[in-house]
Design an enzyme around this catalytic site. Sequence first.
Site, short mmCIF file in Angstrom:
data_model
loop_
_atom_site.label_atom_id
_atom_site.label_comp_id
_atom_site.label_asym_id
_atom_site.label_seq_id
_atom_site.Cartn_x
_atom_site.Cartn_y
_atom_site.Cartn_z
N CYS A 34 78.80 -88.46 48.28
CA CYS A 34 80.26 -89.02 48.62
C CYS A 34 81.06 -88.49 50.22
CB CYS A 34 81.26 -88.17 48.15
SG CYS A 34 81.69 -88.38 46.35
N ASN A 135 83.24 -83.39 48.18
CA ASN A 135 81.07 -83.84 48.13
C ASN A 135 80.83 -82.59 47.64
OD1 ASN A 135 79.12 -84.55 51.39
ND2 ASN A 135 79.37 -85.12 49.46
N CYS A 278 71.69 -78.63 52.87
CA CYS A 278 70.41 -79.70 52.36
C CYS A 278 69.72 -80.30 53.17
CB CYS A 278 71.04 -80.50 51.10
SG CYS A 278 70.40 -82.21 51.12
N TYR A 284 67.55 -88.03 56.66
CA TYR A 284 68.69 -89.52 55.88
C TYR A 284 69.55 -89.49 55.47
CZ TYR A 284 68.63 -93.10 52.46
OH TYR A 284 68.84 -93.74 51.76
N SER A 325 66.39 -96.59 58.09
CA SER A 325 66.16 -94.57 57.77
C SER A 325 65.41 -94.49 58.26
CB SER A 325 66.33 -94.53 56.02
OG SER A 325 66.15 -95.19 55.70
N ASP A 387 58.08 -94.18 56.51
CA ASP A 387 59.48 -94.37 55.72
C ASP A 387 60.23 -92.78 55.22
OD1 ASP A 387 62.13 -94.85 53.90
OD2 ASP A 387 60.61 -95.68 52.11
N ASP A 388 61.38 -91.98 55.20
CA ASP A 388 61.74 -90.69 55.19
C ASP A 388 61.24 -90.18 53.43
OD1 ASP A 388 63.76 -91.40 53.42
OD2 ASP A 388 64.06 -92.95 54.58
N CYS A 424 67.84 -82.83 42.15
CA CYS A 424 68.97 -82.20 42.83
C CYS A 424 69.71 -82.24 41.67
CB CYS A 424 69.54 -82.73 44.24
SG CYS A 424 70.90 -82.36 44.80
N CYS A 478 64.57 -79.96 46.30
CA CYS A 478 63.65 -81.27 46.16
C CYS A 478 62.27 -81.39 46.45
CB CYS A 478 64.38 -82.64 46.60
SG CYS A 478 64.69 -82.53 48.30
#
Length: 507
Positions: A34, A135, A278, A284, A325, A387-388, A424, A478
């Site tokens: 969110c 959020n 986070c 990202y 990204s 890539d991320d 997560c 994560c």
Amino acid sequence: MNLYPPSDADSAAQSNPFSPPFSPDRPDKPEEACGVFGVFAPGEDVAKLTYFGLFALQHRGQESAGIATFEGDQVHLHKEMGLVSQVFSETILGEMPGDLAVGHTRYSTTGSSRVVNAQPAVTKTCLGTLALAHNGNLVNTIQLREDLLRSNYNLVTTTDSELIALAIAEEISTGKGWLEGAISAFNRCQGAFSLVIGTPAGMMGVRDPNGIRPLVIGTLPQHSSTDPIRYVLSSETCGLDIIGAEFLREVEPGELVWINEEGLASFHWAQQPKPKLCIFEMIYFARPDSVMDDESLYSYRMRIGRRLASESPVEADLVIAVPDSGIPAAIGFSQASGIPYAEGLIKNRYVGRTFIQPTQSMRESGIRMKLNPLKDVLNGKRVVIVDDSIVRGTTSRKIVKALREAGATEVHMRISSPPVTHPCFYGIDTDNQDQLIAATNSVTEIAAQIGVDSLSYLSWAGMLSETHSNPDHFCSACFTGDYPVPVPEPVKRSKLKLEKVAVLEKV
């Protein structure tokens, strides 16, 4: 943010309301839950300001949007499924007067994409109506839900956001004021929550004691030196920029800011706040033009790209990115390695969620609906693609296949974060652990599965050392499974396959 109601089609969801059924069509990326936004600006068109703030935060959620404005004790609410630009019009915004507005844009997971779950969550209390935008994710939702049901509260949504709003209402019903009642309710909540709350008496901005999800404060320009300061709350600084607000500071972990006609007051309601932003916000989620740690995230992402090149060098002809990204890290990788950067994949930025299913042949071609390779750039080249993250590996496999079909002679993948091995529980929609490719496969095995000539990830230490903050101030659960807020066993079992845990060496 979702309670994920039981589904007749999924036994796991029946046994645990937190766990959505796995779908092979889900995006192969972690998805942010969110974006929240709020404005206290008497004399301004607060609905329209909030609309543009949400427009800037659209990347944080694309399934529903809502705004509530306060005109004294009267609340004007509009929320629907869809993008911000689809939900609101000039006519709708024109019918939402007030001095204070709270807005929300939401991403939801399988089974919970319903208008009843759209926010802000609006609840009546004995002091008046409150509108709450959230959020994050609570981890003690089952207990909080049971407590409220025992108190005879009727639940109309399947979100923990409603539970926070009802907990505030319950505390206020005992004779407490807005601030005392809200703080008592927050102390009943465990997990991640960044909140913007509108009331007839003022607006609150709140972060949990770990500050897992971001929230910033801005000020609108004053028309004259005698005008009162008008405040803005936003998940990211890009939401301030779009309306010309000036960044003031972050809401601190465990802080409540109270904004009304008297100005801004700060209350540190948590006894022992411990910052744990986070880290995926840095890598990202947040927009690259948003500012954290006193710099744009674009700068951080370029830096981890350079670090990735030094940790995992490779001989190649071109560096390309998975847009959008992966672009800053790919540029950083190119700068550090000396390998030229080029666009090798063109993204269709207008492809979103669609109810029109592609034909079987289109599904087989897979990635080309969103990403199309440039054959004349790639043909005969040794390619490094940056890539991320890799979550399930399905998208990576399709991209590699498309690059080889476009003529790339070698494909080397570099990932600007460590392997994602754990789900997560704090507001990011990740798969159950048994669907995370790095949880049960080595890097060599993953490389074979996605079809690359070589694969390397950024080290955990490298990721954190390139921030400008204390590395201990980030949540990286994560990657490590080290959850800063204890997760109850029933919730943990819904997504975490304990017998299959892959452990990341912190090097």
